[in-house]
Design a protein around this motif. Structure first.
Motif, PDB file in Angstrom:
ATOM      1  N   MET A   1       0.853  -1.182   0.000  1.00  0.00           N
ATOM      2  CA  MET A   1       0.000   0.000   0.000  1.00  0.00           C
ATOM      3  C   MET A   1       0.900   1.246   0.000  1.00  0.00           C
ATOM      4  N   PRO A   2       0.612   2.237  -0.805  1.00  0.00           N
ATOM      5  CA  PRO A   2       1.497   3.396  -0.936  1.00  0.00           C
ATOM      6  C   PRO A   2       1.605   4.254   0.319  1.00  0.00           C
ATOM      7  N   GLU A   3       0.668   4.140   1.249  1.00  0.00           N
ATOM      8  CA  GLU A   3       0.707   4.968   2.444  1.00  0.00           C
ATOM      9  C   GLU A   3       1.833   4.574   3.395  1.00  0.00           C
ATOM     10  N   PHE A   4       2.262   3.314   3.362  1.00  0.00           N
ATOM     11  CA  PHE A   4       3.285   2.869   4.302  1.00  0.00           C
ATOM     12  C   PHE A   4       4.602   3.624   4.149  1.00  0.00           C
ATOM     13  N   PRO A   5       5.151   3.769   2.940  1.00  0.00           N
ATOM     14  CA  PRO A   5       6.397   4.549   2.822  1.00  0.00           C
ATOM     15  C   PRO A   5       6.197   6.002   3.248  1.00  0.00           C
ATOM     16  N   ARG A   6       5.056   6.571   2.915  1.00  0.00           N
ATOM     17  CA  ARG A   6       4.757   7.954   3.300  1.00  0.00           C
ATOM     18  C   ARG A   6       4.688   8.063   4.825  1.00  0.00           C
ATOM     19  N   LEU A   7       4.024   7.118   5.445  1.00  0.00           N
ATOM     20  CA  LEU A   7       3.900   7.122   6.902  1.00  0.00           C
ATOM     21  C   LEU A   7       5.274   6.974   7.551  1.00  0.00           C
ATOM     22  N   ARG A   8       6.081   6.090   7.024  1.00  0.00           N
ATOM     23  CA  ARG A   8       7.424   5.879   7.564  1.00  0.00           C
ATOM     24  C   ARG A   8       8.264   7.158   7.435  1.00  0.00           C
ATOM     25  N   ALA A   9       8.163   7.837   6.308  1.00  0.00           N
ATOM     26  CA  ALA A   9       8.902   9.087   6.101  1.00  0.00           C
ATOM     27  C   ALA A   9       8.433  10.164   7.084  1.00  0.00           C
ATOM     28  N   LEU A  10       7.132  10.236   7.313  1.00  0.00           N
ATOM     29  CA  LEU A  10       6.603  11.204   8.268  1.00  0.00           C
ATOM     30  C   LEU A  10       7.085  10.900   9.680  1.00  0.00           C
ATOM     31  N   GLU A  11       7.112   9.622  10.038  1.00  0.00           N
ATOM     32  CA  GLU A  11       7.584   9.234  11.369  1.00  0.00           C
ATOM     33  C   GLU A  11       9.055   9.599  11.559  1.00  0.00           C
ATOM     34  N   GLU A  12       9.858   9.417  10.505  1.00  0.00           N
ATOM     35  CA  GLU A  12      11.278   9.777  10.585  1.00  0.00           C
ATOM     36  C   GLU A  12      11.458  11.284  10.741  1.00  0.00           C
ATOM     37  N   ARG A  13      10.686  12.053   9.973  1.00  0.00           N
ATOM     38  CA  ARG A  13      10.757  13.513  10.086  1.00  0.00           C
ATOM     39  C   ARG A  13      10.293  13.965  11.465  1.00  0.00           C
ATOM     40  N   HIS A  14       9.252  13.316  11.992  1.00  0.00           N
ATOM     41  CA  HIS A  14       8.719  13.641  13.311  1.00  0.00           C
ATOM     42  C   HIS A  14       9.796  13.400  14.381  1.00  0.00           C
ATOM     43  N   ALA A  15      10.496  12.268  14.285  1.00  0.00           N
ATOM     44  CA  ALA A  15      11.560  11.946  15.240  1.00  0.00           C
ATOM     45  C   ALA A  15      12.716  12.944  15.128  1.00  0.00           C
ATOM     46  N   ALA A  16      13.056  13.342  13.916  1.00  0.00           N
ATOM     47  CA  ALA A  16      14.132  14.316  13.715  1.00  0.00           C
ATOM     48  C   ALA A  16      13.749  15.664  14.321  1.00  0.00           C
TER      49      ALA A  16
END
Length: 58
Positions: A1-16
């Motif tokens: 599902m295309p949302e998973f990579p987007r979600l993962r990228a958002l989580e990484e940006r959130h952590a940063a």
């Protein structure tokens, strides 16, 4: 599902952003304007992550 990579990228940006907020907050003279901007961006990312998670459930 295309949302998973987007979600993962958002989580990484959130952590940063969390790390940047912590760094700024621990400085001898934190920049209140910078902290405010970082926190707003972090909240925006959190809201977008929640929206995507909601779409994945449905």
């Amino acid at each position: 599902m295309p949302e998973f990579p987007r979600l993962r990228a958002l989580e990484e940006r959130h952590a940063a952003l969390e790390a940047r907020i912590s760094e700024e907050d621990n400085r001898p003279r934190p920049d209140a304007d910078q902290l405010s901007r970082l926190k707003r961006e972090k909240l925006r990312l959190k809201e977008e992550m929640e929206r995507l998670k909601g779409q994945l459930v449905h």
